[in-house]
Design an enzyme around this catalytic site. Structure first.
Site, PDB file in Angstrom:
ATOM      1  N   HIS A 130      -9.451  15.540  47.451  1.00 39.11           N
ATOM      2  CA  HIS A 130      -8.476  14.614  46.878  1.00 39.11           C
ATOM      3  C   HIS A 130      -9.034  13.971  45.605  1.00 39.11           C
ATOM      4  CE1 HIS A 130      -6.339  15.016  50.677  1.00 39.11           C
ATOM      5  NE2 HIS A 130      -5.335  14.319  50.164  1.00 39.11           N
ATOM      6  N   HIS A 172     -14.026   9.954  53.764  1.00 45.91           N
ATOM      7  CA  HIS A 172     -15.200  10.477  53.069  1.00 45.91           C
ATOM      8  C   HIS A 172     -16.267   9.403  52.927  1.00 45.91           C
ATOM      9  CE1 HIS A 172     -13.388  14.306  51.789  1.00 45.91           C
ATOM     10  NE2 HIS A 172     -12.283  13.614  51.590  1.00 45.91           N
TER      11      HIS A 172
END
Length: 220
Positions: A130, A172
């Protein structure tokens, strides 16, 4: 009898990390937890976390590719072909690079992966796809194929929000997002090197749409 070793155990033994790398990753995990805890003390960050799922979907690779095909079909303007084709190539470059790096590193996510379409490399954390996609698209529309200046602030803000949301959602670690953002810049550079000009883009678009029309001919 020594051959009756669990294959999973063998794989874990093979993937034993160097002590220094283990320490770096451990520090990354701890810093991520502290950073997120600190940021959530601020109301704007809590508000951003509330909208993180929407940001996640807005930058999902499959969603963006589907939108590309829909918008390209709806807006059939030859003047946009160069931008559309190069954007598609850039997105494909991003998908390939992220998939290869994730498959090679196989770093686990901070939390259970519940992303939509969570198959294949997407269950791994490093680097953030992303983040790479958001930074690539922001670079594409500000440098490679610039949109009007008025759209730059919301575009950059969207890319930054996507990167930050990956941490706030514990999708993340910090290093994952930093690496993803840097990869997005690298992908933009690669695309600049292999950029398709207007004539090439027209030919590719005609091939994709199976359109045999050639500029200058009116047909018989």
């Amino acid at each position: 009898m020594g051959d009756n070793i669990n294959p999973k155990t063998r794989l874990e033994e093979k993937r034993q990390l160097p002590p220094l790398l283990e320490k770096i990753l451990a520090v990354d995990v701890e810093l991520t937890k502290r950073f997120v805890s600190f940021m959530l003390n601020f109301l704007p960050m809590r508000s951003l976390k509330t909208h993180s799922k929407l940001l996640e979907i807005s930058c999902h690779g499959i969603v963006i590719l589907v939108l590309w095909f829909i918008l390209t079909w709806l807006i059939d303007n030859p003047e946009l072909y160069e931008m559309q084709i190069n954007l598609l190539f850039g997105l494909l470059i991003d998908i390939v690079i992220i998939a290869c790096v994730k498959a090679a590193t196989r770093r686990r996510r901070p939390t259970v992966n519940d992303d939509i379409f969570s198959i294949g490399p997407d269950k791994f954390s490093f680097p953030s796809g992303h983040a790479s996609r958001a930074v690539f698209m922001a670079t594409f529309f500000t440098i490679l194929s610039p949109v009007p200046l008025i759209f730059w602030p919301p575009l950059i803000a969207w890319a930054a929000a996507v990167c930050l949301s990956r941490l706030l959602m514990y999708r993340h670690h910090i290093l994952d997002v930093i690496a993803g953002a840097l990869l997005g810049l690298v992908e933009a550079f690669i695309l600049a090197v292999v950029w398709c000009d207007a004539e090439t883009s027209l030919g590719i678009m005609q091939w994709i749409s199976d359109d045999k029309y050639v500029e200058g001919q009116t047909g018989i």
